[in-house]
Design an enzyme around this catalytic site. Structure first.
Site, PDB file in Angstrom:
ATOM      1  N   SER A 152       4.060   2.109   8.176  1.00  0.00           N
ATOM      2  CA  SER A 152       3.695   1.079   7.156  1.00  0.00           C
ATOM      3  C   SER A 152       4.957   0.757   6.321  1.00  0.00           C
ATOM      4  O   SER A 152       5.690   1.508   6.090  1.00  0.00           O
ATOM      5  CB  SER A 152       2.839   1.588   6.342  1.00  0.00           C
ATOM      6  OG  SER A 152       1.644   1.809   6.924  1.00  0.00           O
ATOM      7  N   GLY A 153       5.107  -0.601   6.183  1.00  0.00           N
ATOM      8  CA  GLY A 153       6.057  -1.145   5.542  1.00  0.00           C
ATOM      9  C   GLY A 153       7.238  -1.639   6.280  1.00  0.00           C
ATOM     10  O   GLY A 153       8.232  -2.457   5.794  1.00  0.00           O
ATOM     11  N   HIS A 177       0.725  -1.200   0.125  1.00  0.00           N
ATOM     12  CA  HIS A 177       0.007   0.012  -0.044  1.00  0.00           C
ATOM     13  C   HIS A 177       1.147   1.345  -0.034  1.00  0.00           C
ATOM     14  O   HIS A 177       0.510   2.540  -0.311  1.00  0.00           O
ATOM     15  CB  HIS A 177      -0.973   0.126   1.283  1.00  0.00           C
ATOM     16  CG  HIS A 177      -0.538   0.366   2.346  1.00  0.00           C
ATOM     17  ND1 HIS A 177      -0.208  -0.757   3.551  1.00  0.00           N
ATOM     18  CD2 HIS A 177      -0.233   1.617   3.169  1.00  0.00           C
ATOM     19  CE1 HIS A 177      -0.009   0.109   4.632  1.00  0.00           C
ATOM     20  NE2 HIS A 177      -0.043   1.409   4.390  1.00  0.00           N
ATOM     21  N   ASP A 221      -0.582  -7.558   1.086  1.00  0.00           N
ATOM     22  CA  ASP A 221       0.006  -6.011   1.534  1.00  0.00           C
ATOM     23  C   ASP A 221       1.650  -6.331   1.657  1.00  0.00           C
ATOM     24  O   ASP A 221       2.113  -6.040   2.739  1.00  0.00           O
ATOM     25  CB  ASP A 221      -0.539  -5.448   2.706  1.00  0.00           C
ATOM     26  CG  ASP A 221      -0.418  -3.958   2.508  1.00  0.00           C
ATOM     27  OD1 ASP A 221       0.341  -3.381   1.820  1.00  0.00           O
ATOM     28  OD2 ASP A 221      -0.456  -3.194   3.800  1.00  0.00           O
TER      29      ASP A 221
HETATM   30  C1  4AZ Z   1      -1.378   3.521   8.257  1.00  0.00           C
HETATM   31  O1  4AZ Z   1      -2.287   4.230   8.041  1.00  0.00           O
HETATM   32  C2  4AZ Z   1      -1.597   2.660   9.696  1.00  0.00           C
HETATM   33  N1  4AZ Z   1      -2.278   0.883  14.183  1.00  0.00           N
HETATM   34  C3  4AZ Z   1      -0.411   1.895   9.948  1.00  0.00           C
HETATM   35  C4  4AZ Z   1      -0.516   1.216  10.988  1.00  0.00           C
HETATM   36  C5  4AZ Z   1      -1.502   1.105  11.621  1.00  0.00           C
HETATM   37  C6  4AZ Z   1      -2.663   1.783  11.477  1.00  0.00           C
HETATM   38  C7  4AZ Z   1      -2.584   2.598  10.241  1.00  0.00           C
HETATM   39  C8  4AZ Z   1      -1.562   0.146  12.758  1.00  0.00           C
HETATM   40  O2  4AZ Z   1      -0.466   3.390   7.512  1.00  0.00           O
END
Ligand code: 4AZ
Length: 308
Positions: A258-259, A117, A162
């Site tokens: 993320s990632g 993502h 993902d």
């Molecule tokens: C995000 O939006 C995201 N709490 C990443 C991790 C989490 C929530 C949202 C986990 O990239």
């Protein structure tokens, strides 16, 4: 130098596997490796028996070790963190147009894994760079990206598949501050309720600020039955996902993490990549732990595209 002994009984005596770690500041690994090999071979000649050195498993490229582990937390003690100290040397920042967008994890000297993502707006490698080091600015090392491979079954906004792998245009030389994590085998059963660590430059709270210094937090792995309970994620957790955090909330990954990696140490204190920060219902809310891409589930997919 660190040492890690692993003895196992053998009918004729004892098999002792000794891992020797040498840390040098020089970048000429090949010459050093040959010099170390020569000295060890000479010394081993003094012992009878079948002692052999297996240099192919040279520790100069060993995975998952944290050489620069500090025992003090700079934020708590007010101490000074050494620039680029590399406490989590596999952690990378994925930058698009020089702005931190996502985390990524180094799995070889050219390949990283991240979340699919992260590339939903663009998977054009020319727009992306990867930076290493504890601080976003100044970074320790920056590399352009050559290739981005997003899982072919990933379809935003679904959370399944993902995962993405990316290759650097030029490999990094492993140092104590920049080197790879270990990848678990596909068959590895990941226990739950054990501690794992998440790291990243993501938001400090939902819609909160992005830090310049890498953050870490300890979370617990949560079994999928619990995570699929009605009041938690109500069946949304598929076999390719793993939950981690606390049902009471309070500690979690968040936007911008993320990632990035979710890692656990083995008994030898080598760190394995268990998850990739993927999604969650906001951050740190009760009954809404973080959801991670389950690396064992995608282990063969990683091999297919990276050869690792
Ligand atoms: C995000 O939006 C995201 N709490 C990443 C991790 C989490 C929530 C949202 C986990 O990239």
């Amino acid at each position: 130098m660190g040492m890690n002994r692993n003895k196992s009984p053998d009918t004729g005596g004892v098999i002792a596997q000794v891992v020797l770690m040498f840390l040098f500041s020089s970048t000429d690994n090949t010459a050093l490796r040959m010099a170390v090999d020569k000295i060890l071979q000479e010394r081993l000649k003094m012992y009878p028996g079948s002692a052999r050195i297996n240099l192919s498993s040279s520790t100069l490229t060993v995975c998952g070790l944290r050489y620069n582990r500090s025992t003090v937390s700079p934020r708590i003690t007010g101490g000074v963190e050494i620039w680029g100290s590399g406490e989590w040397p596999w952690q990378a920042s994925l930058m698009r147009n020089n702005i931190h967008r996502c985390g990524a994890t180094l799995i070889s000297n050219t390949w990283l894994v991240s979340a699919a993502h992260c590339f939903k707006e663009s998977s054009n490698p020319r727009l992306w760079t990867v930076s290493f080091g504890t601080y976003l600015t100044p970074s320790l090392l920056v590399r352009p990206v050559k290739t981005i491979i997003v899982h072919e079954k990933y379809r935003y906004p679904a959370h399944e598949y993902d995962i993405a792998v990316l290759q650097l245009a030029k490999g990094v030389d492993f140092t104590s501050a920049v080197h790879r994590v270990c990848l678990p085998d596909a068959s590895e059963m990941i226990p739950y309720n054990i501690d794992a660590v998440i790291t990243g430059w993501g938001a400090m709270s939902d819609d909160g600020e992005t830090p310049n210094v890498l953050q870490e937090a300890t979370v617990k792995l949560i079994d999928s039955n619990t995570c699929n309970r009605k009041e938690v994620y109500n069946g949304a957790i598929t076999p390719g996902m793993i939950c981690a955090g606390y049902l009471e909330g309070g500690v979690d990954s968040c936007q911008g993490d993320s990632g990035g990696p979710l890692v656990t140490p083995d008994t030898r204190n080598m760190w394995y990549l268990v998850g990739i920060v993927s999604w969650g219902d906001e951050c740190a809310k009760p009954n809404k732990p973080g959801v991670y891409t389950r690396v064992t589930y995608f282990r063969d997919w990683i091999t297919k595209y990276t050869g690792l």
